[in-house]
Scaffold this active site. Structure first.
Site, mmCIF file in Angstrom:
data_model
loop_
_atom_site.group_PDB
_atom_site.id
_atom_site.type_symbol
_atom_site.label_atom_id
_atom_site.label_comp_id
_atom_site.label_asym_id
_atom_site.label_seq_id
_atom_site.Cartn_x
_atom_site.Cartn_y
_atom_site.Cartn_z
ATOM 1 N N ASP A 175 -47.657 9.780 48.393
ATOM 2 C CA ASP A 175 -46.369 9.220 48.788
ATOM 3 C C ASP A 175 -46.662 8.256 49.921
ATOM 4 O OD1 ASP A 175 -43.909 8.568 49.877
ATOM 5 O OD2 ASP A 175 -43.044 10.561 49.532
ATOM 6 N N HIS A 176 -46.575 6.957 49.650
ATOM 7 C CA HIS A 176 -47.041 5.973 50.629
ATOM 8 C C HIS A 176 -46.255 6.016 51.931
ATOM 9 C CE1 HIS A 176 -43.734 3.656 48.770
ATOM 10 N NE2 HIS A 176 -43.680 2.998 49.916
ATOM 11 N N HIS A 185 -39.426 10.457 48.876
ATOM 12 C CA HIS A 185 -39.604 9.754 50.150
ATOM 13 C C HIS A 185 -38.728 10.342 51.261
ATOM 14 C CE1 HIS A 185 -42.094 7.035 48.072
ATOM 15 N NE2 HIS A 185 -41.172 6.208 47.623
#
Length: 489
Positions: free
Chosen positions: A177-178, A240
């Protein structure tokens, strides 16, 4: 302060989907930046794997074009690019067939770190995992990187986890998950747990509420078909925003260790209360005009489905049932075609119990603002005396905690999230990656919410492009005597 660059061990990184959009925009430019910084050793190799009819020179040309397009000009060095390209290779591979697998088996070295990036559709994860083992390519120390979506619901997430677990141990699986790779997100943990200042105040006694906003100015664009099957809840909230919520709300882990951190995040997800229907607002953007006055299509036009009930915006009020946060609401908000592109966490502290300055001095709460994009950094708003004679007049000023000098002027030297996360994969550090039980717990909380509005036949509220979302979202806070922070860059 100059950041230290600690080289990683030699590695072979195979990028399945090596000609795709994510590889071109993020993965390959990020690897070049790490090579430029001296973090990637000369012995490292990057192997693009895809179905495209390319030879090695053709792939290297594509990588060079990617660097030209997505790396800032001041970081493009012709000699470094040429040296980097010598470490780039290409294999044509059929994920569901036999082509290319024996060639990959011969190419992969056994005496270096082996990492396999699944930058492909989730439907191919099982095929890739199975063939890596069947051809003896991966071993007990190999690592796989898995891109979202991690399932469409709890059932599919469990099936995906079971597929991966059939071939790889959980310690080998890196669900990326960036958002967790952003410098400011990690600084949030440092500010909380490396300083005594905030932790005594980090609870329901002192925090009035928390707002988490991820706003985008673009529509669904070319992702219309995918997005209409997902919506803002599945595409953003379940992963996110959930991860950001966990980092804000979790208890201090006993040490900065992958499983210790993820254990505490999991406790937060399991403590989330069910969300009532009147605590959710969903929206879809209308047709409108862009900043230059040109007509802009509606969400329904973008997805090609005039009857769609999928949301491009969602706002919700969430509560956590534990001792630290009981009674403190968390407000989550995300959407497409909003006023500005911004991602922010705002921790709004309670007012002082009694103001000695009276009630007409422009009093404001203290707010810790953590900005993830753009202009990553932190500010703490505090009340001070306005300079000058004429009595005690209060004014609000920001206490700058952006660490701009330490992190690089204008953010130019701050590594992209993908750069950090890929290097963490090579190091074998899973702290910033999601564990399988985290993903399943998030879906277990999300599924009943989605099932509820589908059963009721709720339609998203329309909102204008360039706005802050539907009017109903404003009322979500107004009824609690609060208001959303302005969405701004």
């Amino acid at each position: 302060m100059v950041s230290r660059v600690i080289p990683v061990d030699p590695f072979d990184l195979v990028i399945f989907g090596g000609t795709g959009d994510l590889a071109r925009r993020k993965i390959l430019p990020g690897l070049y930046n790490r090579y430029l910084a001296g973090q990637m050793p000369d012995e490292a190799r990057i192997i693009g794997a895809a179905r495209a009819e390319l030879d090695e020179d053709g792939y290297r040309q594509m990588v060079a074009q990617s660097i030209e397009e997505f790396v800032p000009a001041q970081k493009r060095d012709a000699a470094v690019i040429d040296s980097f390209l010598q470490r780039v290779h290409y294999l044509r591979i059929d994920a569901r067939g036999t082509d290319g697998w024996e060639d990959l088996a011969r190419m992969i070295r056994k005496d270096v770190v082996q990492a396999f990036y699944f930058s492909v559709a989730p439907s191919l994860f099982g095929d890739l995992a199975e063939r890596l083992h069947a051809h003896g390519i991966s071993g007990p120390e190999s690592r796989i990187v898995v891109e979202k979506p991690f399932g469409h619901d709890l059932k599919s997430a469990r099936a995906l986890n079971a597929t991966l677990a059939a071939h790889f141990d959980e310690s080998q699986i890196y669900r990326i998950d960036h958002y967790l790779g952003k410098e400011t997100v990690q600084n949030l943990m440092a500010v909380r747990f490396a300083n005594i200042l905030f932790e005594p105040l980090w609870n329901a006694r002192h925090v009035d509420h928390v707002q988490i906003t991820v706003a985008e100015t673009v529509g669904v664009g070319g992702r219309g078909q995918y997005y209409d099957q997902s919506g803002a809840m599945r595409d953003m909230v379940q992963n996110h925003l959930m991860q950001l919520l966990c980092l804000i709300a979790m208890e201090p882990p006993y040490r900065f260790d992958p499983d210790a951190v993820r254990d505490e995040k999991l406790k937060v997800i399991r403590a989330l209360q069910p969300v009532r229907p009147d605590d959710i607002v969903r929206g879809q953007y209308r047709a409108g005009k862009g900043p230059d006055g040109t007509p802009q299509p509606s969400y329904l036009d973008d997805v090609g489905n005039p009857d769609s009930r999928t949301e491009s915006f969602i706002a919700m009020r969430v509560e956590i049932a534990n001792w630290r946060w009981k009674g403190t609401p968390f407000y989550l908000r995300t959407g497409k075609k909003l006023r500005a592109r911004a991602s922010e966490i705002a921790v709004v502290f309670k007012e002082v119990p009694h103001s000695i300055f009276g009630d007409d001095e422009g009093w404001r709460e203290n707010v810790l603002s953590i900005r993830l994009q753009p202009n990553e950094g932190m500010t703490l708003s505090v009340m001070i005396k306005e300079p000058g004679p004429g009595g005690m007049r209060l004014t609000e000023v920001p206490l700058d905690m952006t660490f701009a000098e330490a992190l690089g002027a204008d953010g130019q030297d701050i590594p992209d999230a993908y750069e950090r996360l890929i290097m963490d994969v090579i190091r074998g550090n899973q702290t910033l990656f999601m564990r399988g039980d985290e993903v399943e717990a998030a879906w277990a909380w999300t599924d009943p919410i989605i099932a509820g509005w589908e059963a009721r036949g709720d339609r998203p509220r329309p909102y204008d492009p360039g706005s802050s979302g539907p009017e109903d979202a404003l009322m979500l806070l107004h009824r609690d005597g609060r208001r959303w922070r302005e969405i701004r860059e």
